[in-house]
Scaffold this motif. Structure first.
Motif, PDB file in Angstrom:
ATOM      1  N   HIS A  73      40.798  54.001  50.667  1.00  0.00           N
ATOM      2  CA  HIS A  73      41.140  54.824  51.825  1.00  0.00           C
ATOM      3  C   HIS A  73      41.407  53.966  53.052  1.00  0.00           C
ATOM      4  CE1 HIS A  73      38.683  58.212  49.723  1.00  0.00           C
ATOM      5  NE2 HIS A  73      39.932  58.185  49.300  1.00  0.00           N
ATOM      6  N   LEU A  74      40.620  52.904  53.205  1.00  0.00           N
ATOM      7  CA  LEU A  74      40.796  51.996  54.332  1.00  0.00           C
ATOM      8  C   LEU A  74      42.170  51.339  54.300  1.00  0.00           C
ATOM      9  CD1 LEU A  74      38.886  51.174  56.646  1.00  0.00           C
ATOM     10  CD2 LEU A  74      38.185  49.216  55.281  1.00  0.00           C
ATOM     11  N   GLN A  75      42.561  50.867  53.129  1.00  0.00           N
ATOM     12  CA  GLN A  75      43.851  50.191  52.996  1.00  0.00           C
ATOM     13  C   GLN A  75      45.016  51.134  53.273  1.00  0.00           C
ATOM     14  OE1 GLN A  75      44.974  47.436  53.182  1.00  0.00           O
ATOM     15  NE2 GLN A  75      46.614  46.904  51.775  1.00  0.00           N
ATOM     16  N   GLN A  76      44.851  52.404  52.946  1.00  0.00           N
ATOM     17  CA  GLN A  76      45.910  53.378  53.232  1.00  0.00           C
ATOM     18  C   GLN A  76      46.153  53.513  54.725  1.00  0.00           C
ATOM     19  OE1 GLN A  76      44.364  56.799  51.186  1.00  0.00           O
ATOM     20  NE2 GLN A  76      45.273  56.226  49.217  1.00  0.00           N
ATOM     21  N   SER A  77      45.115  53.274  55.531  1.00  0.00           N
ATOM     22  CA  SER A  77      45.269  53.419  56.979  1.00  0.00           C
ATOM     23  C   SER A  77      45.545  52.103  57.696  1.00  0.00           C
ATOM     24  CB  SER A  77      44.020  54.082  57.577  1.00  0.00           C
ATOM     25  OG  SER A  77      42.872  53.284  57.360  1.00  0.00           O
ATOM     26  N   ILE A  78      44.998  50.982  57.204  1.00  0.00           N
ATOM     27  CA  ILE A  78      45.156  49.722  57.942  1.00  0.00           C
ATOM     28  C   ILE A  78      46.299  48.854  57.433  1.00  0.00           C
ATOM     29  CG2 ILE A  78      42.729  49.669  58.626  1.00  0.00           C
ATOM     30  CD1 ILE A  78      42.205  47.643  56.417  1.00  0.00           C
ATOM     31  N   LYS A  79      46.694  49.025  56.149  1.00  0.00           N
ATOM     32  CA  LYS A  79      47.841  48.312  55.584  1.00  0.00           C
ATOM     33  C   LYS A  79      47.746  46.796  55.755  1.00  0.00           C
ATOM     34  CE  LYS A  79      49.888  52.173  54.413  1.00  0.00           C
ATOM     35  NZ  LYS A  79      49.901  52.604  52.997  1.00  0.00           N
ATOM     36  N   LYS A  80      46.589  46.220  55.469  1.00  0.00           N
ATOM     37  CA  LYS A  80      46.425  44.768  55.530  1.00  0.00           C
ATOM     38  C   LYS A  80      46.892  44.125  54.229  1.00  0.00           C
ATOM     39  CE  LYS A  80      44.437  44.840  59.586  1.00  0.00           C
ATOM     40  NZ  LYS A  80      45.134  44.325  60.783  1.00  0.00           N
ATOM     41  N   THR A  81      47.098  42.820  54.281  1.00  0.00           N
ATOM     42  CA  THR A  81      47.339  42.047  53.063  1.00  0.00           C
ATOM     43  C   THR A  81      45.969  41.635  52.534  1.00  0.00           C
ATOM     44  OG1 THR A  81      49.436  41.242  53.947  1.00  0.00           O
ATOM     45  CG2 THR A  81      48.495  40.038  52.079  1.00  0.00           C
ATOM     46  N   ILE A  82      45.584  42.171  51.381  1.00  0.00           N
ATOM     47  CA  ILE A  82      44.250  41.925  50.829  1.00  0.00           C
ATOM     48  C   ILE A  82      44.377  41.117  49.543  1.00  0.00           C
ATOM     49  CG2 ILE A  82      42.163  42.981  49.874  1.00  0.00           C
ATOM     50  CD1 ILE A  82      42.661  45.398  51.666  1.00  0.00           C
ATOM     51  N   ILE A  93      45.322  39.214  57.270  1.00  0.00           N
ATOM     52  CA  ILE A  93      44.958  38.972  55.872  1.00  0.00           C
ATOM     53  C   ILE A  93      43.451  39.142  55.709  1.00  0.00           C
ATOM     54  CG2 ILE A  93      44.873  37.209  54.047  1.00  0.00           C
ATOM     55  CD1 ILE A  93      47.318  35.920  55.541  1.00  0.00           C
ATOM     56  N   ILE A  94      43.045  39.768  54.603  1.00  0.00           N
ATOM     57  CA  ILE A  94      41.627  39.878  54.244  1.00  0.00           C
ATOM     58  C   ILE A  94      41.435  39.241  52.872  1.00  0.00           C
ATOM     59  CG2 ILE A  94      39.646  41.403  53.957  1.00  0.00           C
ATOM     60  CD1 ILE A  94      40.854  41.713  56.679  1.00  0.00           C
ATOM     61  N   LEU A  95      40.521  38.278  52.779  1.00  0.00           N
ATOM     62  CA  LEU A  95      40.135  37.688  51.498  1.00  0.00           C
ATOM     63  C   LEU A  95      38.795  38.278  51.081  1.00  0.00           C
ATOM     64  CD1 LEU A  95      40.894  33.902  52.213  1.00  0.00           C
ATOM     65  CD2 LEU A  95      42.471  35.687  51.412  1.00  0.00           C
ATOM     66  N   MET A  96      38.696  38.726  49.838  1.00  0.00           N
ATOM     67  CA  MET A  96      37.476  39.369  49.357  1.00  0.00           C
ATOM     68  C   MET A  96      37.074  38.741  48.019  1.00  0.00           C
ATOM     69  SD  MET A  96      38.332  43.353  50.403  1.00  0.00           S
ATOM     70  CE  MET A  96      36.639  43.798  50.724  1.00  0.00           C
ATOM     71  N   ASP A  97      35.930  38.053  48.018  1.00  0.00           N
ATOM     72  CA  ASP A  97      35.492  37.299  46.845  1.00  0.00           C
ATOM     73  C   ASP A  97      34.369  38.050  46.127  1.00  0.00           C
ATOM     74  OD1 ASP A  97      35.030  35.407  44.944  1.00  0.00           O
ATOM     75  OD2 ASP A  97      34.340  33.843  46.314  1.00  0.00           O
ATOM     76  N   GLU A  98      34.729  38.834  45.113  1.00  0.00           N
ATOM     77  CA  GLU A  98      33.790  39.659  44.347  1.00  0.00           C
ATOM     78  C   GLU A  98      32.828  40.411  45.269  1.00  0.00           C
ATOM     79  OE1 GLU A  98      32.733  38.669  40.426  1.00  0.00           O
ATOM     80  OE2 GLU A  98      33.429  36.616  40.595  1.00  0.00           O
ATOM     81  N   PRO A  99      33.344  41.142  46.252  1.00  0.00           N
ATOM     82  CA  PRO A  99      32.473  41.688  47.294  1.00  0.00           C
ATOM     83  C   PRO A  99      31.527  42.785  46.842  1.00  0.00           C
ATOM     84  CG  PRO A  99      34.681  42.591  47.495  1.00  0.00           C
ATOM     85  CD  PRO A  99      34.754  41.511  46.454  1.00  0.00           C
ATOM     86  N   PHE A 100      31.824  43.445  45.716  1.00  0.00           N
ATOM     87  CA  PHE A 100      31.000  44.581  45.303  1.00  0.00           C
ATOM     88  C   PHE A 100      30.183  44.306  44.054  1.00  0.00           C
ATOM     89  CE2 PHE A 100      34.966  46.998  46.915  1.00  0.00           C
ATOM     90  CZ  PHE A 100      34.612  46.753  48.236  1.00  0.00           C
ATOM     91  N   SER A 101      30.280  43.119  43.486  1.00  0.00           N
ATOM     92  CA  SER A 101      29.705  42.877  42.157  1.00  0.00           C
ATOM     93  C   SER A 101      28.177  42.876  42.146  1.00  0.00           C
ATOM     94  CB  SER A 101      30.226  41.552  41.594  1.00  0.00           C
ATOM     95  OG  SER A 101      29.861  40.478  42.423  1.00  0.00           O
ATOM     96  N   ALA A 102      27.535  42.649  43.294  1.00  0.00           N
ATOM     97  CA  ALA A 102      26.072  42.620  43.323  1.00  0.00           C
ATOM     98  C   ALA A 102      25.465  43.994  43.566  1.00  0.00           C
ATOM     99  CB  ALA A 102      25.597  41.654  44.407  1.00  0.00           C
TER     100      ALA A 102
END
Length: 317
Positions: free
Chosen positions: A180-189, A156-165
């Motif tokens: 593109h990353l998710q297409q290859s790693i297939k994690k739960t984000i 699992i990957i949790l991402m808290d507004e990671p690009f907003s700054a």
């Protein structure tokens, strides 16, 4: 995969999250969105027990998070913040290696993993592994933040507004990277944002929150085309609607001869991103997963606008 069962969080008299019931599926890109103070970040942080819940239960793979050892739970959940939080005195390799070292991976395995991850996000390992964070741009630091969360191969990957700054160009590039990353790693984000355009671009499903409750949960298409009430309709807005309806595939032409160095853009790009590129270039190459599949030029986009206006200006085709 991750299930919320009647989950609430209360601070004194304030109910931050109220009786949430939903499931995030394995391998899903799930976005939490809503206005400031709606409870989206609280919901995210309850998953890895950074914030304790008041009532209800959260389960991961049908096991309550309270039944996991805290280290076991967090080692299997990557976490990416808006504030990149790289350790300034450590090299990039040392930053990425933190959790693998805690899990007592061998030095050889860690070195290989760092190389693999830097390659994955387009940062040359020989160039970047021994640099310090202050030698990197904001976008490069955030890429390192993302792959550091992936270092020990969590589910699992949790991402808290990671690009907003980030500036708009860096933000767009990182959005493409994560697709593109998710297409290859297939994690739960699980991804928190306040930007509907970003949510539409990235999500498999979106949970739109307000005042601690989920107002509507569904695919981007469902929220845009079938809002449950005026709050959803107003929050989604016309711009997200137009961007969702725009499909670059419809306007991509066969790739014949192009000049070397021609600019390129992802096939998932929004109308605004295509137009921005075409203000600088007569034509651009369209790519899927980094592979050229065709091209689009200014004349083709004039045709799009002609159809757009002729059909009432609502962006639907």
């Amino acid at each position: 995969m991750i299930t919320f069962k009647n989950v609430s969080k209360q601070y004194d008299e304030t109910i931050a999250v109220n009786a949430l019931n939903f499931t995030i599926e394995k391998g899903e890109f799930f976005v939490l969105i809503g206005p400031s103070g709606c409870g989206k970040t609280t919901t995210l942080k309850m998953i890895n027990r950074l914030i304790p819940l008041t009532n209800g239960a959260i389960t991961i793979n049908e096991k309550k998070i309270s039944e996991y050892q805290i280290d076991e739970l967090r080692w299997n959940i990557g976490y990416v913040l808006q504030q990149i939080a790289l350790f300034p005195h450590m090299t990039i390799e040392e930053n990425i290696a933190i959790v693998p070292e805690l899990k007592q991976w061998s030095k050889e395995k860690i070195h290989h993993r760092v190389t693999e991850l830097l390659d994955m996000v387009g940062l040359d390992p020989d160039t970047y592994r021994n640099r310090k964070p202050n030698e990197l741009s904001g976008g490069e630091q955030q890429r390192v933040g993302v792959i550091r969360a992936l270092a020990a191969d969590p589910e699992i990957i949790l991402m808290d507004e990671p690009f907003s700054a980030l500036d708009p160009l860096s933000r767009e590039k990182l959005q493409e990277d994560i697709i593109h990353l998710q297409q290859s790693i297939k994690k739960t984000i699980v991804f928190v944002t306040h930007d509907m355009k970003e949510a539409v671009k990235l999500a498999d499903r979106i949970a739109l929150m307000n005042q601690g409750e989920i107002i509507q949960l569904g695919t981007p298409e469902e929220l845009i085309n079938h809002p449950t009430n005026d709050f959803v309709r107003d929050f989604v807005g016309n711009s997200a609607h137009a961007n969702f309806d725009f499909n670059l595939d419809k306007y991509t032409q066969p790739l014949n001869h192009t000049e070397p160095g021609t600019a390129s853009i992802s096939a998932t790009a929004t109308m605004e991103e295509v137009l921005a590129k075409l203000t600088e270039h007569v034509e651009i190459i369209v790519e899927k997963n980094g592979v050229p599949v065709g091209k689009v030029d200014r004349q083709i986009m004039i045709q799009y606008f002609s159809q757009h206006v002729n059909k009432g200006g609502n962006g639907r085709e």
